[in-house]
Design a protein around this motif. Structure first.
Motif, short mmCIF file in Angstrom:
data_model
loop_
_atom_site.label_atom_id
_atom_site.label_comp_id
_atom_site.label_asym_id
_atom_site.label_seq_id
_atom_site.Cartn_x
_atom_site.Cartn_y
_atom_site.Cartn_z
N VAL A 14 0.85 -1.19 0.00
CA VAL A 14 0.00 0.00 0.00
C VAL A 14 0.88 1.25 0.00
O VAL A 14 1.87 1.32 0.73
N LEU A 15 0.49 2.22 -0.82
CA LEU A 15 1.10 3.54 -0.83
C LEU A 15 -0.04 4.54 -0.66
O LEU A 15 -0.86 4.69 -1.56
N SER A 16 -0.10 5.18 0.50
CA SER A 16 -1.20 6.10 0.78
C SER A 16 -0.74 7.55 0.59
O SER A 16 0.29 7.95 1.12
N HIS A 17 -1.55 8.30 -0.14
CA HIS A 17 -1.31 9.74 -0.30
C HIS A 17 -2.32 10.55 0.50
O HIS A 17 -2.37 11.76 0.37
N ASP A 18 -3.14 9.88 1.29
CA ASP A 18 -4.13 10.55 2.12
C ASP A 18 -3.55 10.72 3.52
O ASP A 18 -3.31 9.75 4.23
N GLU A 19 -3.34 11.96 3.92
CA GLU A 19 -2.75 12.24 5.23
C GLU A 19 -3.66 11.85 6.39
O GLU A 19 -3.21 11.78 7.54
N ASN A 20 -4.92 11.59 6.12
CA ASN A 20 -5.85 11.18 7.17
C ASN A 20 -5.73 9.71 7.54
O ASN A 20 -6.23 9.29 8.58
N ASP A 62 -8.49 6.24 10.36
CA ASP A 62 -7.89 7.52 10.72
C ASP A 62 -7.32 7.42 12.14
O ASP A 62 -7.40 6.37 12.79
N LYS A 63 -6.77 8.52 12.65
CA LYS A 63 -6.12 8.50 13.97
C LYS A 63 -7.10 8.28 15.11
O LYS A 63 -6.70 7.95 16.22
N ASN A 64 -8.40 8.45 14.84
CA ASN A 64 -9.43 8.22 15.85
C ASN A 64 -10.06 6.83 15.73
O ASN A 64 -11.14 6.60 16.27
N ASP A 65 -9.39 5.95 15.00
CA ASP A 65 -9.83 4.56 14.82
C ASP A 65 -11.14 4.42 14.05
O ASP A 65 -11.85 3.43 14.18
N ARG A 66 -11.46 5.42 13.24
CA ARG A 66 -12.65 5.34 12.39
C ARG A 66 -12.24 4.83 11.02
O ARG A 66 -11.28 5.33 10.42
N PRO A 67 -12.95 3.85 10.49
CA PRO A 67 -12.65 3.37 9.14
C PRO A 67 -13.00 4.44 8.11
O PRO A 67 -14.08 5.04 8.17
N ILE A 68 -12.07 4.69 7.18
CA ILE A 68 -12.35 5.69 6.14
C ILE A 68 -12.31 5.09 4.73
O ILE A 68 -12.93 5.63 3.83
N TYR A 69 -11.59 3.98 4.54
CA TYR A 69 -11.55 3.29 3.25
C TYR A 69 -11.60 1.78 3.50
O TYR A 69 -11.12 1.29 4.51
N TYR A 70 -12.15 1.07 2.54
CA TYR A 70 -12.04 -0.39 2.53
C TYR A 70 -11.60 -0.80 1.13
O TYR A 70 -11.90 -0.12 0.15
N TYR A 71 -10.87 -1.90 1.05
CA TYR A 71 -10.39 -2.39 -0.24
C TYR A 71 -11.34 -3.48 -0.70
O TYR A 71 -11.50 -4.51 -0.05
N ALA A 76 -19.15 -0.80 -10.01
CA ALA A 76 -18.80 -1.16 -11.38
C ALA A 76 -17.91 -2.40 -11.43
O ALA A 76 -17.34 -2.73 -12.46
N ASP A 77 -17.77 -3.10 -10.30
CA ASP A 77 -16.98 -4.32 -10.19
C ASP A 77 -15.48 -4.09 -10.37
O ASP A 77 -14.76 -4.95 -10.85
N ASN A 78 -15.01 -2.90 -9.98
CA ASN A 78 -13.57 -2.59 -9.98
C ASN A 78 -13.03 -2.81 -8.58
O ASN A 78 -13.60 -2.31 -7.60
N LEU A 79 -11.92 -3.53 -8.49
CA LEU A 79 -11.27 -3.76 -7.21
C LEU A 79 -10.40 -2.54 -6.90
O LEU A 79 -9.47 -2.23 -7.65
N ARG A 80 -10.73 -1.83 -5.80
CA ARG A 80 -10.01 -0.60 -5.48
C ARG A 80 -10.30 -0.20 -4.04
O ARG A 80 -11.10 -0.83 -3.36
N TRP A 81 -9.63 0.87 -3.59
CA TRP A 81 -9.95 1.46 -2.29
C TRP A 81 -11.22 2.29 -2.44
O TRP A 81 -11.31 3.11 -3.34
N ASN A 82 -12.18 2.07 -1.58
CA ASN A 82 -13.46 2.77 -1.60
C ASN A 82 -13.65 3.52 -0.29
O ASN A 82 -13.30 2.99 0.78
#
Length: 86
Positions: A14-20, A62-71, A76-82
């Protein structure tokens, strides 16, 4: 990527560009694996058996333990971060 050659394994990078994003978890046979994320730095998860990437149940928090993305698959049946709220 999962592989079976002389050994088997799964590598999830994983390479994250989201600072959150503070950390990411994946689900393995041994339990939940959690890794801290640094902005714009690669983080890799390795498990010693072949597993389809879409079945790892990867979640970014995020830093407050809240989920913000799931893989997983989007509408559209694309495998990605949502985004969790999508």
């Amino acid at each position: 990527m999962s592989y079976r050659l002389h050994h088997e394994g799964t590598l999830f990078v994983v390479l994250s560009h989201d600072e959150n994003v503070s950390y990411i978890t994946i689900n393995s046979k041994q339990g939940i694996i959690k890794k801290s994320i640094e902005h714009s730095k690669l983080v890799s998860f390795y498990i010693p058996y072949a597993q389809q990437i879409d079945l790892l149940e990867a979640v970014a928090y995020d830093k407050n333990d809240r989920p913000i993305y799931y893989y997983g698959y989007d509408d559209a049946d694309n495998l990605r971060w949502n985004r969790v709220d999508e």
